[in-house]
Design a protein around this motif. Structure first.
Motif, mmCIF file in Angstrom:
data_model
loop_
_atom_site.group_PDB
_atom_site.id
_atom_site.type_symbol
_atom_site.label_atom_id
_atom_site.label_comp_id
_atom_site.label_asym_id
_atom_site.label_seq_id
_atom_site.Cartn_x
_atom_site.Cartn_y
_atom_site.Cartn_z
ATOM 1 N N ARG B 12 0.832 -1.206 0.000
ATOM 2 C CA ARG B 12 0.000 0.000 0.000
ATOM 3 C C ARG B 12 0.865 1.253 0.000
ATOM 4 N N ALA B 13 1.937 1.210 0.789
ATOM 5 C CA ALA B 13 2.819 2.383 0.861
ATOM 6 C C ALA B 13 3.463 2.649 -0.492
ATOM 7 N N LEU B 14 3.812 1.567 -1.209
ATOM 8 C CA LEU B 14 4.448 1.748 -2.515
ATOM 9 C C LEU B 14 3.445 2.253 -3.543
ATOM 10 N N ILE B 15 2.208 1.740 -3.459
ATOM 11 C CA ILE B 15 1.188 2.155 -4.421
ATOM 12 C C ILE B 15 0.896 3.644 -4.274
ATOM 13 N N ARG B 16 1.017 4.143 -3.036
ATOM 14 C CA ARG B 16 0.791 5.574 -2.823
ATOM 15 C C ARG B 16 1.806 6.426 -3.589
ATOM 16 N N ASN B 17 2.947 5.824 -3.948
ATOM 17 C CA ASN B 17 3.977 6.555 -4.681
ATOM 18 C C ASN B 17 4.397 5.775 -5.904
ATOM 19 N N LYS B 18 3.445 5.562 -6.800
ATOM 20 C CA LYS B 18 3.694 4.659 -7.934
ATOM 21 C C LYS B 18 4.880 5.103 -8.782
ATOM 22 N N LEU B 19 4.888 6.389 -9.129
ATOM 23 C CA LEU B 19 5.923 6.870 -10.048
ATOM 24 C C LEU B 19 7.303 6.724 -9.417
ATOM 25 N N ARG B 20 7.384 7.119 -8.137
ATOM 26 C CA ARG B 20 8.683 7.049 -7.490
ATOM 27 C C ARG B 20 9.131 5.596 -7.352
ATOM 28 N N ALA B 21 8.181 4.725 -7.027
ATOM 29 C CA ALA B 21 8.521 3.306 -6.910
ATOM 30 C C ALA B 21 9.058 2.793 -8.238
ATOM 31 N N PHE B 22 8.402 3.202 -9.325
ATOM 32 C CA PHE B 22 8.839 2.720 -10.639
ATOM 33 C C PHE B 22 10.224 3.248 -10.975
ATOM 34 N N LEU B 23 10.458 4.537 -10.706
ATOM 35 C CA LEU B 23 11.771 5.107 -11.034
ATOM 36 C C LEU B 23 12.878 4.438 -10.229
ATOM 37 N N THR B 24 12.544 4.104 -8.974
ATOM 38 C CA THR B 24 13.538 3.414 -8.157
ATOM 39 C C THR B 24 13.850 2.051 -8.746
ATOM 40 N N MET B 25 12.772 1.390 -9.190
ATOM 41 C CA MET B 25 12.955 0.048 -9.749
ATOM 42 C C MET B 25 13.751 0.095 -11.035
ATOM 43 N N LEU B 26 13.648 1.226 -11.745
ATOM 44 C CA LEU B 26 14.293 1.337 -13.044
ATOM 45 C C LEU B 26 15.781 0.988 -12.959
ATOM 46 N N GLY B 27 16.439 1.448 -11.891
ATOM 47 C CA GLY B 27 17.861 1.134 -11.712
ATOM 48 C C GLY B 27 18.079 -0.367 -11.688
ATOM 49 N N ILE B 28 17.237 -1.048 -10.916
ATOM 50 C CA ILE B 28 17.357 -2.496 -10.796
ATOM 51 C C ILE B 28 16.984 -3.158 -12.127
ATOM 52 N N ILE B 29 15.933 -2.634 -12.763
ATOM 53 C CA ILE B 29 15.486 -3.227 -14.028
ATOM 54 C C ILE B 29 16.623 -3.190 -15.038
ATOM 55 N N ILE B 30 17.240 -2.010 -15.176
ATOM 56 C CA ILE B 30 18.318 -1.877 -16.152
ATOM 57 C C ILE B 30 19.488 -2.768 -15.770
ATOM 58 N N GLY B 31 19.817 -2.785 -14.476
ATOM 59 C CA GLY B 31 20.936 -3.615 -14.022
ATOM 60 C C GLY B 31 20.708 -5.088 -14.324
ATOM 61 N N VAL B 32 19.557 -5.594 -13.890
ATOM 62 C CA VAL B 32 19.267 -7.022 -14.100
ATOM 63 C C VAL B 32 19.176 -7.328 -15.588
ATOM 64 N N ALA B 33 18.492 -6.449 -16.340
ATOM 65 C CA ALA B 33 18.326 -6.693 -17.774
ATOM 66 C C ALA B 33 19.686 -6.776 -18.450
ATOM 67 N N SER B 34 20.604 -5.869 -18.068
ATOM 68 C CA SER B 34 21.888 -5.917 -18.757
ATOM 69 C C SER B 34 22.680 -7.158 -18.350
ATOM 70 N N VAL B 35 22.588 -7.548 -17.076
ATOM 71 C CA VAL B 35 23.293 -8.773 -16.673
ATOM 72 C C VAL B 35 22.746 -9.971 -17.450
#
Lengths: 250, 406
Positions: B12-35
């Motif tokens: 629920r806390a993350l859903i309250r900040n969807k955009l920020r949660a997504f931007l934070t995940m972006l770092g991990i997404i790019i990292g994992v995707a490139s690995v």
């Protein structure tokens, strides 16, 4: 009548740099079940410190504090958190509702920290608390879609949801206009009539007159204690007030 | 607080900040995707090279003259003549672990057909050469023993030569071409083999009997190399030892003298290339891993901001009965959810990226289960590791201070 709060020679010192501030200098206070107490005093008189200690948010420097027969002074941090969860209900001046969270979810919040409440009973308990404050039609509204008075009602519902022995309110009407203040006091008086013990802090003498007993703080001591003789009835006052046209946002 | 409650609160806390949660995940997404993509591309090219090398025959054993150098001076001329056709006969007769043996004599020159010409290498070999190197005849036939004995001017063309002289898909069997001005009869065409793992065109060649090339084209009495096949891939180390022994004997080398030849096997080459591609893969993976680390630090940063920004919320949660450890668990859960969710998206994204890269590089990209599992473990660890400190900071807040925080 059961004694809910018993305080004996309670002291609280703050250390600001090298200066020691004596916020509370020996308080003795007893509050019994079903009482409706207003704590009054000017700013710096120690009334907020008193409320924080009553709410187990702060620990006294010396003295005993017995809440519902339990000595809080000697308790562990986690046990105190459980006490706050199950014995106490808080109402704040600024409501302190979670933003972007519906009224219902806000009210549910204390139940998440209560291991005695099962997940499937949670929603029902929250709805009952919202019924008690008369807000069932606003359950799924976000705080920013509610008026100040409605937000404070949600906060009161939240304080009720774990069926506490004591409700503590810190200037509950401080941010509200006169009429809405009376409405909140009407709600408190209703709850009190049903047996809730309520302690609230206020600096407005008018608001204090809705209580059954007033405790006046000055310089960290209880300056005067009095039973309210000409007690006001919020419901009657509201009936005499001209009915304002309240614009609703829906 | 039980775990389903914990995760519900965190979500629920993350859903309250969807955009920020997504931007934070972006770092991990790019990292994992490139690995994932890097490992998949590395694995794909490894498998491709492996396939190509095995298609050349994994049980192949090669003998080359040892070009000796002393103090920087090449003694090339004499030592490059070390191998003779008698060595081939000796191996044929004596080696037990070796099946087929063929000499190889190379000559290069201009090839002419009517008004077209090309430059290529002519390999003088025996008939066994085709089976050793896994070459197949597409049309026509292989030269026979008679033609070898009589130094017949017959040849078999690779596809590139056919294309250069006759055009794509032509069948020149029966036609006559000129190699270094000598007329040769085309008796066969080889099947297309494509590029080797090292990018060499394996179809740019002409095969002819070794006698013909040795006498008529190269005019030498030695041979350039020997190609043999071990009886099986497992026997190739034994075959190498055997070949070495036999050749030392026929070359009459003393104990103290170094070999004047080198024996190599395809399986050794395979090992070398595999280890090189492995190093490449790990290197690419490590570089991609750095971006994963940066993504993790991004999570920590956001969790810190989040703790500061939500100080009042933390105060409220404490005032309604949240214990320090509940608050800590909530923030940890948030960072773990962020990193795991980022990991899932990263795997999907990395898989797509790998497929795209694979199709662009005309090699398959292979996503291994291990790298996916590894990515998840790393993400979980990142979530815990980088969430821990901010979560502790939140848990240690004093409820009154937190409530009064502006």
């Amino acid at each position: 009548m059961n004694t809910i709060i018993e305080i004996r020679n309670l002291r609280k010192d703050y250390h600001v740099g090298e200066v020691t501030v004596h916020a509370l200098r020996g308080i003795d206070l007893k509050i019994t079940e079903g009482e409706f107490v207003a704590i009054m005093g000017a700013s710096g008189s120690g009334k907020s410190t008193m409320l924080n200690i009553l709410g187990c948010l702060d620990k006294p420097t010396a003295g005993d504090y017995l809440l519902d027969g339990i000595n809080v002074s000697s308790m562990e941090k986690d046990a105190i958190a459980r006490l706050r969860n199950q014995k106490l209900g808080f109402v704040f001046q600024a409501y302190n509702l979670l933003a972007r969270t519906t009224a219902l979810e806000n009210v549910e919040l204390p139940l998440f920290y209560n291991p005695k409440v099962r997940a499937r009973d949670r929603r029902e308990a929250a709805i009952r608390a919202l019924e008690a404050v008369g807000l069932t039609d606003r359950m799924h509204h976000m705080p920013n879609q509610l008026s100040g008075g409605q937000q404070q009602r949600v906060a009161i519902a939240r304080s009720l949801v774990n069926d506490p022995v004591l409700i503590l309110a810190d200037e509950p009407t401080g941010n509200l206009d006169t009429r809405t203040s009376f409405e909140i006091m009407e709600l408190f008086q209703n709850l009190n009539e049903k047996g809730r013990t309520i302690v609230y802090v206020t600096h407005e003498p008018d608001i204090a007159k809705f209580a059954t007993r007033n405790v006046m703080f000055r310089d960290g001591k209880i300056y005067r204690e009095s039973i309210v003789t000409e007690r006001l009835n919020a419901k009657e006052i509201l009936e005499t007030l001209p009915v304002e046209v309240i614009e609703e946002f829906d | 607080m039980n775990y389903s409650n914990l995760f519900r609160i965190a979500i629920r806390a993350l859903i309250r900040n969807k955009l920020r949660a997504f931007l934070t995940m972006l770092g991990i997404i790019i990292g994992v995707a490139s690995v994932i993509a890097m490992l998949a591309i590395g694995e794909g090219s490894k498998q491709k090279m492996r396939g190509q090398i095995s298609s050349m025959g994994t049980n192949m054993v090669m003998v080359m003259p040892n070009f000796q150098r002393r103090g920087g001076v090449s003694l090339g001329a004499s030592s490059s003549m070390a191998l003779k056709y008698t060595d081939v006969i000796a191996l044929r007769n004596e080696a037990v672990d070796v099946g087929a043996v063929s000499p190889e004599i190379r000559a290069s020159g201009q090839i002419i057909y009517s008004n077209k010409n090309t430059q290529t290498t002519i390999y003088g070999v025996s008939e066994e050469y085709l089976s050793i190197r896994k070459l197949e005849v597409l049309s026509g036939r292989v030269f026979n023993a008679n033609e070898t004995r009589s130094m017949a001017k017959v040849c078999i063309l690779g596809q590139t030569v056919v294309e250069n002289l006759f055009g794509k898909g032509a069948d020149p069997v029966g036609l006559s071409i000129r190699i270094k001005n000598l007329p040769f009869l085309v008796i066969g065409v080889l099947k297309d083999k494509g590029e080797s793992g090292m990018g060499q065109d394996q179809d740019d060649l002409i095969l002819a009997p070794y006698t013909t090339v040795q006498r008529r084209l190269a005019a030498i009495d030695y041979i350039n190399g020997i190609y043999a096949s071990a009886l099986s891939e497992e026997k190739s180390p034994a075959a190498i030892v055997e070949v070495e022994e036999i050749l030392r004997r026929t070359h009459k080398l003393k104990e103290s003298t170094e070999n004047d030849f080198r024996v190599m096997s395809q399986s050794e080459l395979l090992k070398t290339i595999t280890s090189i591609t492995d190093i490449m893969t790990y290197l690419l993976g490590a570089i991609a891993g750095i971006s994963l680390l940066v993504g993790g630090i991004g999570i920590m940063n956001i969790m810190f901001v989040s703790v500061t920004e939500r100080t009042r919320e933390i105060g409220l949660r404490m005032s309604i009965g949240g214990r320090g450890k509940d608050i800590m668990k909530q923030f940890l859960a948030e960072s773990i959810i962020l990193s795991i969710l980022g990991g899932v998206m990263g795997v999907v994204f990395g898989y797509l990226l790998a497929r795209l890269a694979g199709s662009l590089m005309s090699s398959q990209a292979i996503v291994k289960t291990q790298s996916v599992v590894l990515a998840f473990i790393v993400c979980f660890v990142i979530g815990v590791f980088f969430g821990w400190y901010p979560a502790r900071k939140a848990a240690n807040l004093n409820p009154i201070d937190a409530l009064r925080y502006e």
